[in-house]
Enzyme design. Structure first.
Site, short mmCIF file in Angstrom:
data_model
loop_
_atom_site.label_atom_id
_atom_site.label_comp_id
_atom_site.label_asym_id
_atom_site.label_seq_id
_atom_site.Cartn_x
_atom_site.Cartn_y
_atom_site.Cartn_z
N GLY A 11 36.22 43.00 3.62
CA GLY A 11 34.94 43.19 2.94
C GLY A 11 33.78 43.03 3.92
O GLY A 11 33.94 42.53 5.03
N CYS A 12 32.60 43.47 3.49
CA CYS A 12 31.43 43.46 4.39
C CYS A 12 30.92 42.05 4.63
O CYS A 12 30.79 41.61 5.78
CB CYS A 12 30.35 44.39 3.86
SG CYS A 12 29.97 44.19 2.11
#
Ligand SMILES: NC(=O)c1ccc[n+]([C@@H]2O[C@H](COP(=O)([O-])OP(=O)(O)OC[C@H]3O[C@@H](n4cnc5c(N)ncnc54)[C@H](OP(=O)(O)O)[C@@H]3O)[C@@H](O)[C@H]2O)c1
Length: 324
Positions: free
Chosen positions: A134-135
């Site tokens: 994920g970011c």
């Protein structure tokens, strides 16, 4: 040339993949699948690509492709891959949450490797399936992994991270509406954000007794990027902390230690993560910044593809920051 396919082509991460792969010297795009735009020009969803490609979105997929990037929302990936049986030769890079945690990392008896090159490079090089991080998870792990590797993460780790509106995907919502988001700031999911699971698993793979990760995600008044500040107790000097980070990232091509305090625009539009460390009394402040759609998603996905196919890790990813 590596033949690539993209699923979810009209979304933000799909669009970024198209932009990168069109310029990649060893890859070509075979198809860009869309549930909503089959038969329409790719440039109809991504107008900046006008004149760059005449490709159209497809309503079908090539199941014997070399690599497929799955850019769907959480829950949709696992369903899509269940419904579409890609050949045993097809490498899969999934950008969703669906396969990132150890308990979810298998599908049809095949294992997904967590695709953070700074942590798992050798496993990625051997992998056929990647769960792309994920970011927020990328920015925060890159800020904390060196401390965990040295067994020096403090009991409590405080994390504040600001994200741009593209982190929420292309579909408009109340909190991405211009009138609400512009000139505004707000937090959400305090201490419960879904990326805490993957962050915790990675940190615990290096340091067993990780304490509480107190993470406050904040919506920023900009479109791209993540700016994360993390602080925790640290008993050594600032120089000792810097040395530990420099050692951990000595071979990392996209994670850089900055001498001066960092700001977001120095990494926006690049696949870089910049990190700065600062000591105040017994507290170490670590700041990290990434572009959520590049190092936080599609750039990292192509970095993983390069590693899986034995290419130079930076291929197609030497991008230019939009500093001004
Ligand atoms: N945005 C980020 O910064 C970021 C960073 C890291 C990871 N991710 C993850 O990457 C994945 C894609 O993110 P994104 O930001 O590209 O999302 P997005 O902009 O919302 O795009 C997702 C695309 O999936 C397709 N889709 C197919 N079935 C769908 C369904 N049932 N509901 C909604 N969309 C459907 C749609 O494209 P078609 O109409 O063309 O089929 C849609 O445009 C997500 O799992 C996200 O969490 C995003």
């Amino acid at each position: 040339m590596i033949k690539t396919g993209i699923i979810g082509g009209s979304g933000y991460t799909g669009g970024e993949l198209i932009r990168i792969l069109l310029q990649h010297p060893q890859a070509e795009i075979d198809f860009v699948y869309s549930t909503t735009r089959a038969g329409k020009k790719v440039a109809s969803a991504h107008p900046d690509l006008t004149g760059e490609t005449e490709m159209e979105f497809t309503g079908g997929v090539n199941l014997d492709i070399d690599v497929v990037f799955v850019c769907l929302g959480h829950g949709n990936s696992i369903q899509f891959l269940g419904d579409h049986q890609f050949s045993a030769n097809t490498k899969i890079i999934d950008l969703s949450n669906d396969f990132r945690l150890q308990k979810d990392a298998a599908l049809g008896g095949k294992q997904f490797v967590y695709g953070l090159p700074e942590l798992n490079k050798e496993d990625i090089q051997r992998a056929n399936r990647i769960a792309n991080p994920g970011c927020f998870a990328t920015a925060i792990q890159l800020a904390l992994l060196p401390l965990a590797k040295a067994n020096r993460l403090g009991r409590d780790v405080h994390i504040n991270a600001l994200t741009g509106s593209t982190g929420a995907g292309v579909r408009p919502s109340e909190t991405t509406h211009f009138s609400w988001r512009n000139n505004n700031v707000s937090w959400y999911k305090p201490f419960t954000h879904q990326h805490l699971g993957e962050i915790g698993e990675s940190l615990r793979s290096l340091q067993e007794d990780v304490g509480e990760l107190l993470f406050l995600p904040i919506r920023g008044n900009f479109t791209r990027g993540i700016f994360a500040t993390c602080y925790t107790h640290f008993s050594g000097s600032e120089a000792a902390a810097k040395e530990l980070y420099q050692k951990f990232y000595a071979d990392a091509v996209f994670t850089q230690m900055a001498e001066a305090p960092i700001h977001l625009k120095q990494v926006v539009n690049t696949n870089q993560c910049h990190i700065h460390v600062h000591k105040h009394n017994d507290t170490l402040l670590i700041t990290s910044a990434i572009d959520n759609l590049l190092k936080g998603a599609s750039g990292q996905a192509v970095q993983n593809m390069n590693l899986m196919f034995g290419l130079e890790e930076t291929m197609g990813l030497r991008l230019k920051a939009g500093v001004y």
